[in-house]
Design a protein around this motif. Structure first.
Motif, PDB file in Angstrom:
ATOM      1  N   PRO A   1       0.827  -1.208   0.000  1.00 46.80           N
ATOM      2  CA  PRO A   1       0.000   0.000   0.000  1.00 46.80           C
ATOM      3  C   PRO A   1       0.862   1.259   0.000  1.00 46.80           C
ATOM      4  O   PRO A   1       2.003   1.254   0.473  1.00 46.80           O
ATOM      5  N   ARG A   2       0.296   2.321  -0.521  1.00 44.84           N
ATOM      6  CA  ARG A   2       1.037   3.574  -0.591  1.00 44.84           C
ATOM      7  C   ARG A   2       1.240   4.162   0.800  1.00 44.84           C
ATOM      8  O   ARG A   2       0.390   4.010   1.681  1.00 44.84           O
ATOM      9  N   VAL A   3       2.336   4.869   0.978  1.00 44.29           N
ATOM     10  CA  VAL A   3       2.636   5.519   2.246  1.00 44.29           C
ATOM     11  C   VAL A   3       2.013   6.903   2.213  1.00 44.29           C
ATOM     12  O   VAL A   3       2.202   7.665   1.266  1.00 44.29           O
ATOM     13  N   ARG A   4       1.266   7.217   3.253  1.00 44.41           N
ATOM     14  CA  ARG A   4       0.621   8.525   3.345  1.00 44.41           C
ATOM     15  C   ARG A   4       1.029   9.185   4.642  1.00 44.41           C
ATOM     16  O   ARG A   4       1.363   8.524   5.624  1.00 44.41           O
ATOM     17  N   VAL A   5       0.950  10.504   4.658  1.00 41.55           N
ATOM     18  CA  VAL A   5       1.253  11.254   5.865  1.00 41.55           C
ATOM     19  C   VAL A   5       0.145  10.995   6.879  1.00 41.55           C
ATOM     20  O   VAL A   5      -1.038  11.122   6.566  1.00 41.55           O
ATOM     21  N   GLN A   6       0.517  10.622   8.084  1.00 41.67           N
ATOM     22  CA  GLN A   6      -0.463  10.326   9.114  1.00 41.67           C
ATOM     23  C   GLN A   6      -1.011  11.614   9.720  1.00 41.67           C
ATOM     24  O   GLN A   6      -0.304  12.592   9.886  1.00 41.67           O
ATOM     25  N   GLY A   7      -2.284  11.610  10.033  1.00 41.91           N
ATOM     26  CA  GLY A   7      -2.883  12.735  10.742  1.00 41.91           C
ATOM     27  C   GLY A   7      -3.621  13.721   9.864  1.00 41.91           C
ATOM     28  O   GLY A   7      -4.308  14.591  10.378  1.00 41.91           O
ATOM     29  N   TYR A   8      -3.497  13.629   8.555  1.00 42.08           N
ATOM     30  CA  TYR A   8      -4.190  14.536   7.671  1.00 42.08           C
ATOM     31  C   TYR A   8      -5.272  13.773   6.919  1.00 42.08           C
ATOM     32  O   TYR A   8      -5.027  12.696   6.402  1.00 42.08           O
ATOM     33  N   PHE A   9      -6.449  14.334   6.871  1.00 43.64           N
ATOM     34  CA  PHE A   9      -7.527  13.721   6.131  1.00 43.64           C
ATOM     35  C   PHE A   9      -8.449  14.808   5.619  1.00 43.64           C
ATOM     36  O   PHE A   9      -8.398  15.951   6.067  1.00 43.64           O
ATOM     37  N   ASN A  10      -9.292  14.454   4.723  1.00 45.17           N
ATOM     38  CA  ASN A  10     -10.193  15.393   4.077  1.00 45.17           C
ATOM     39  C   ASN A  10     -11.605  15.123   4.567  1.00 45.17           C
ATOM     40  O   ASN A  10     -12.099  14.008   4.471  1.00 45.17           O
ATOM     41  N   VAL A  11     -12.261  16.165   5.100  1.00 45.23           N
ATOM     42  CA  VAL A  11     -13.624  15.995   5.596  1.00 45.23           C
ATOM     43  C   VAL A  11     -14.666  16.447   4.582  1.00 45.23           C
ATOM     44  O   VAL A  11     -15.855  16.326   4.832  1.00 45.23           O
ATOM     45  N   TRP A  12     -14.206  16.970   3.463  1.00 42.48           N
ATOM     46  CA  TRP A  12     -15.151  17.405   2.450  1.00 42.48           C
ATOM     47  C   TRP A  12     -15.766  16.208   1.760  1.00 42.48           C
ATOM     48  O   TRP A  12     -15.080  15.219   1.485  1.00 42.48           O
ATOM     49  N   PRO A  13     -17.057  16.280   1.438  1.00 43.95           N
ATOM     50  CA  PRO A  13     -17.669  15.153   0.730  1.00 43.95           C
ATOM     51  C   PRO A  13     -17.181  15.087  -0.705  1.00 43.95           C
ATOM     52  O   PRO A  13     -16.738  16.090  -1.278  1.00 43.95           O
ATOM     53  N   GLU A  14     -17.251  13.907  -1.267  1.00 43.95           N
ATOM     54  CA  GLU A  14     -16.870  13.714  -2.666  1.00 43.95           C
ATOM     55  C   GLU A  14     -17.921  14.385  -3.544  1.00 43.95           C
ATOM     56  O   GLU A  14     -19.117  14.217  -3.334  1.00 43.95           O
TER      57      GLU A  14
END
Length: 130
Positions: free
Chosen positions: A24-37
């Motif tokens: 799996p791809r490595v992603r920065v932990q702690g950041y996420f998007n709360v906007w709906p698709e």
């Protein structure tokens, strides 16, 4: 296990390259998007927005074999590592030769010499262990 051969080691490097691709791809932990698709209409969608299909993740046993194979890379020089890894990723010989600055047959001989180095070290370690 019997003595290692060039084909066995080359297959293990190819398997390690495939396993690394399937991780799996490595992603920065702690950041996420709360906007709906956003639901786009057909005329708003870009033609290059195709879903990306990734293969199933590798098994833990495959990851262990990959890590063991990566330790073998430390026995090689930097140029040999690049050459072996490009071939493990199924690059064509002409592309490898162009990248290394030589002819196709010379690249094949350098690859075979690098794989033979690994084979010799593995067989030597097996003899010493028994």
């Amino acid at each position: 296990m019997a003595d290692w051969s060039i084909e066995d080691v080359a297959a293990r490097f190819a398997e390690a390259a495939d396993t690394g691709r399937r991780l799996p791809r490595v992603r920065v932990q702690g950041y996420f998007n709360v906007w709906p698709e956003l639901a786009r209409d057909a005329w708003e969608a870009y033609p290059e927005e195709t879903p990306e299909y990734r293969p199933l993740p590798p098994s833990p046993h495959a990851v262990e074999r990959m890590l063991e194979t990566m330790r073998w890379m430390q026995w090689l020089q930097v140029e040999q590592r690049h050459l072996v890894w490009m071939r493990a990723q199924h690059w064509e010989w002409k592309d490898i030769a162009r990248r290394c600055g030589g002819c196709t047959r010379t690249s094949q001989r350098h690859w075979q010499r690098a794989i033979q180095t690994v084979v010799d070290r593995l067989n030597q370690a097996r003899v010493m262990a028994s």
